[in-house]
Write an enzyme that holds these catalytic residues in place. Structure first.
Site, mmCIF file in Angstrom:
data_model
loop_
_atom_site.group_PDB
_atom_site.id
_atom_site.type_symbol
_atom_site.label_atom_id
_atom_site.label_comp_id
_atom_site.label_asym_id
_atom_site.label_seq_id
_atom_site.Cartn_x
_atom_site.Cartn_y
_atom_site.Cartn_z
ATOM 1 N N LEU A 67 -10.918 2.044 -44.666
ATOM 2 C CA LEU A 67 -10.011 2.075 -43.727
ATOM 3 C C LEU A 67 -8.692 2.263 -43.773
ATOM 4 O O LEU A 67 -7.687 2.389 -43.252
ATOM 5 C CB LEU A 67 -9.987 0.600 -43.110
ATOM 6 C CG LEU A 67 -11.424 -0.054 -42.428
ATOM 7 C CD1 LEU A 67 -10.998 -1.543 -42.070
ATOM 8 C CD2 LEU A 67 -12.073 0.922 -41.723
ATOM 9 N N ASN A 91 -7.638 5.595 -43.724
ATOM 10 C CA ASN A 91 -7.327 6.892 -42.765
ATOM 11 C C ASN A 91 -8.600 6.468 -41.692
ATOM 12 O O ASN A 91 -9.045 7.315 -40.929
ATOM 13 C CB ASN A 91 -7.497 8.013 -43.367
ATOM 14 C CG ASN A 91 -6.726 8.928 -42.624
ATOM 15 O OD1 ASN A 91 -5.804 8.761 -41.845
ATOM 16 N ND2 ASN A 91 -7.264 10.180 -42.586
ATOM 17 N N SER A 103 -15.103 22.159 -49.325
ATOM 18 C CA SER A 103 -14.252 22.493 -48.197
ATOM 19 C C SER A 103 -14.422 24.309 -48.539
ATOM 20 O O SER A 103 -14.257 24.765 -49.637
ATOM 21 C CB SER A 103 -12.873 22.035 -48.487
ATOM 22 O OG SER A 103 -12.048 22.897 -47.492
ATOM 23 N N TYR A 136 -5.165 18.723 -53.451
ATOM 24 C CA TYR A 136 -6.211 18.356 -52.501
ATOM 25 C C TYR A 136 -7.328 19.453 -52.687
ATOM 26 O O TYR A 136 -8.438 19.024 -52.929
ATOM 27 C CB TYR A 136 -5.870 18.360 -51.143
ATOM 28 C CG TYR A 136 -7.315 18.342 -50.333
ATOM 29 C CD1 TYR A 136 -8.008 17.161 -50.052
ATOM 30 C CD2 TYR A 136 -7.492 19.746 -49.455
ATOM 31 C CE1 TYR A 136 -9.144 17.180 -49.214
ATOM 32 C CE2 TYR A 136 -8.804 19.494 -48.924
ATOM 33 C CZ TYR A 136 -9.601 18.327 -48.594
ATOM 34 O OH TYR A 136 -10.622 18.484 -47.817
ATOM 35 N N LYS A 191 -11.513 19.064 -54.544
ATOM 36 C CA LYS A 191 -12.782 19.756 -54.241
ATOM 37 C C LYS A 191 -13.515 20.637 -55.162
ATOM 38 O O LYS A 191 -14.710 20.183 -55.420
ATOM 39 C CB LYS A 191 -12.736 20.429 -52.882
ATOM 40 C CG LYS A 191 -12.101 19.481 -51.569
ATOM 41 C CD LYS A 191 -13.165 18.506 -51.101
ATOM 42 C CE LYS A 191 -12.767 17.269 -50.674
ATOM 43 N NZ LYS A 191 -13.563 16.426 -50.293
ATOM 44 N N ASN A 224 -3.171 19.388 -38.598
ATOM 45 C CA ASN A 224 -4.561 20.566 -38.209
ATOM 46 C C ASN A 224 -3.882 21.048 -36.752
ATOM 47 O O ASN A 224 -3.505 20.250 -35.931
ATOM 48 C CB ASN A 224 -5.679 19.926 -38.294
ATOM 49 C CG ASN A 224 -6.003 19.750 -39.797
ATOM 50 O OD1 ASN A 224 -6.270 18.405 -40.088
ATOM 51 N ND2 ASN A 224 -6.146 20.619 -40.740
ATOM 52 N N GLY A 242 1.495 28.384 -48.037
ATOM 53 C CA GLY A 242 -0.112 28.219 -48.317
ATOM 54 C C GLY A 242 -1.266 28.697 -47.334
ATOM 55 O O GLY A 242 -2.251 28.603 -47.942
#
Ligand code: NAD
Ligand code: WQD
Length: 339
Positions: free
Chosen positions: A33, A35, A125, A150, A154, A200, A298
Site C-alpha cells: 500500500l 502507492n 517499460s 528508475y 527495469k 504523467n 530527460g
C-alpha cells in the site's frame, strides 16, 4: 488456478486482477500500500463480484515473503507489478529505487527457485529503449543507457531474469515492455490514483479539467515532430491488463519457444501531446487550460511500439481507441471527486 499478483492494488495491477478474475483465475494479491489504497479492493469486488485474497506485505521483507510462500504452496504463476515508478523521485533517491525494485525481485526469484515455481511475468517499460534510432520500436532495438535510476531498475530487472532463466532451464519468464498506459476500467470503479502532483500527462490533464490544477504545462513545442510536441504510444490500461492474461496463458500452456521472452505492449501508433489535448477536449466536451512551457529534462522526442511480435506470437492486439481511453480516464476522475 491460483495466481499471485504483486502490486495488485496499484494502477495496472488492479486492472489486471479484474482481467484475471474475468478469465476464471483465482487471484492472491500482495501489496504494501505504499502507492495504493485498500479501497481498491472494494472497486475490484464491485466489478467482479469476487474479493481476491489480499496480503499487506512489503516484498523487501525477505522472511515475510518466505512465510507467504510457505502458506501458499499452490501458486501457479506470478505477475510482478510491485515497484516504485516515479522517474524524478528515483533521481533524488536512487538507493530507495534500487532497494525496492531490485531486492524485491531477487527475493521473489529466490523463493520461486527454492520451491521449483515457474511462470513469471515482469513489468518492464519502453524506457529501456531510450530515444530509439528507428520508429516504430521493435523488441530488437538496442536498449540504451538508462536516463534515470528508475529506468535502470527495469533494465537490471530484465537482465537479472534473463540470467536466471539461462541458469534454470525449467523456469519460464516473460518481460512486458509497456508503452504509456492510460485510462481506467469502464465502470470507473478503479483507475489511476497518483499521490501528489501527477507527473504523467493524462492524470495531469484530468485533474486540470476538473479544477484541481490551474493549467497543464505542455513540456516543449519545439521538438522535431509535426506539431512540435512529443509523441508517445498511449495504450488503454484494460488492453494492457488483457495482454498479461494472454502472456500468462502462454507460460502456463508451455507455448514459449525460449524460457525467456520479451514483448512490447503498445497500440502501434503515436500521438503528440497536442493531439492528446485536442482528443480529450473533443471526447469530454471540456476546455483544457494549457500553456506551452519549456522542455522537461530527460524527455525523448518520440516513441511508439512495433506490436507485430505481440500480435503474432502472443496473439494479442490492443482493441480500445484513444477516445475510449481518454473518456474512461475522465469518468474515473469524476468518480474519484464524488467521494
Ligand atoms: P503503481 O504504483 O500504481 O503500482 C505498484 C504497486 O506496488 C502499488 O500498489 C504499491 O503500493 C506496490 N508496491 C510498491 N513497492 C512494494 C513493495 N516493496 N512491496 C509490496 N508492494 C509494493 O504503479 P503502476 O503504474 O501500476 O505500475 C506497475 C508496474 O508497471 C511497475 O513495476 C512500473 O514500474 C511498471 N510500469 C508502469 C508504467 C506506467 O506508466 N504506469 C509504465 C511502464 C512500466
Ligand atoms: C508523456 C508526454 C511529456 C506531463 C513516463 C516514464 C516512463 C514510463 C511511462 C514507467 C511527454 C508530456 C507530461 C505534463 C506534458 N513509466 N507532458 N506535461 O515521459 O513518456 O514516460 O511514463 O516505466 O518511464 O518516464 O510519460 O506521461 O510523463 O509524458 O507536456 O504535465 O507528455 O513531456 O511528452 P513519459 P508522461
Amino acid at each position: 488456478m491460483k495466481i499471485l499478483v504483486t502490486g495488485g492494488l496499484g494502477y495496472i495491477g488492479s486492472h489486471t486482477v479484474v482481467a484475471l478474475i474475468n478469465q476464471g483465475y483465482e487471484v492472491v494479491i500482495i501489496d504494501n500500500l505504499s502507492n495504493s489504497s485498500i479501497e481498491v479492493l472494494e472497486g475490484i469486488t464491485a466489478i467482479t463480484n469476487k474479493t481476491p485474497e489480499f496480503h499487506k506485505i512489503d516484498l523487501r521483507e525477505k522472511n515475510t515473503v518466505a512465510q507467504f510462500f510457505d502458506q501458499h504452496k499452490d501458486i501457479k504463476g506470478i505477475i510482478h507489478f510491485a515497484a516504485s515508478k516515479a522517474v524524478g523521485e528515483s533521481v533524488e533517491k536512487p538507493l530507495l529505487y534500487y532497494e525496492n525494485n531490485i531486492s524485491s525481485l531477487v527475493y521473489l526469484l529466490q523463493e520461486m527457485k527454492k520451491r521449483n515455481l515457474s511462470n513469471f511475468i515482469f513489468s518492464s517499460s519502453c524506457t529501456v529503449y531510450g530515444q530509439a534510432d528507428e520508429l516504430p520500436i521493435t523488441e530488437n532495438a538496442p536498449v540504451k543507457k538508462a536516463e534515470s535510476p528508475y529506468g535502470n531498475t527495469k533494465l537490471i530487472g530484465e537482465n537479472m531474469i534473463e540470467d536466471f532463466c539461462q541458469s534454470q532451464k525449467e523456469f519460464k519468464a516473460i518481460s512486458l515492455r509497456y508503452f504509456n498506459p492510460i485510462g481506467a476500467h469502464s465502470s470507473a470503479k478503479i483507475g489511476e490514483l497518483p499521490i501528489g502532483t501527477p507527473q504523467n500527462l493524462v492524470p495531469f490533464i484530468t485533474q486540470t479539467a476538473i479544477g484541481k490544477r490551474k493549467e497543464l504545462s505542455v513540456f516543449g513545442d519545439d521538438y522535431n515532430t509535426p506539431d512540435g510536441t512529443c509523441i508517445r504510444d498511449y495504450i488503454h490500461v484494460m488492453d494492457l491488463a488483457e495482454a498479461h492474461v494472454r502472456a500468462l496463458e502462454r507460460l502456463l500452456k508451455a507455448e514459449t519457444k525460449n524460457n525467456y521472452e520479451v514483448f512490447n505492449l503498445g497500440t502501434g501508433s503515436g500521438s503528440s501531446v497536442m493531439e492528446i489535448i485536442k482528443t480529450f477536449e473533443k471526447v469530454t466536451a471540456q476546455k483544457l487550460p494549457y500553456k506551452i512551457a519549456g522542455r522537461r529534462a530527460g524527455d525523448i522526442t518520440a516513441a511508439f511500439a512495433d506490436t507485430q511480435k505481440a500480435n503474432e506470437i502472443l496473439g494479442w492486439k490492443s482493441k480500445r481507441s484513444l477516445e475510449e481511453a481518454l473518456s474512461s480516464a475522465w469518468n474515473w476522475e469524476i468518480n474519484v471527486n464524488k467521494n
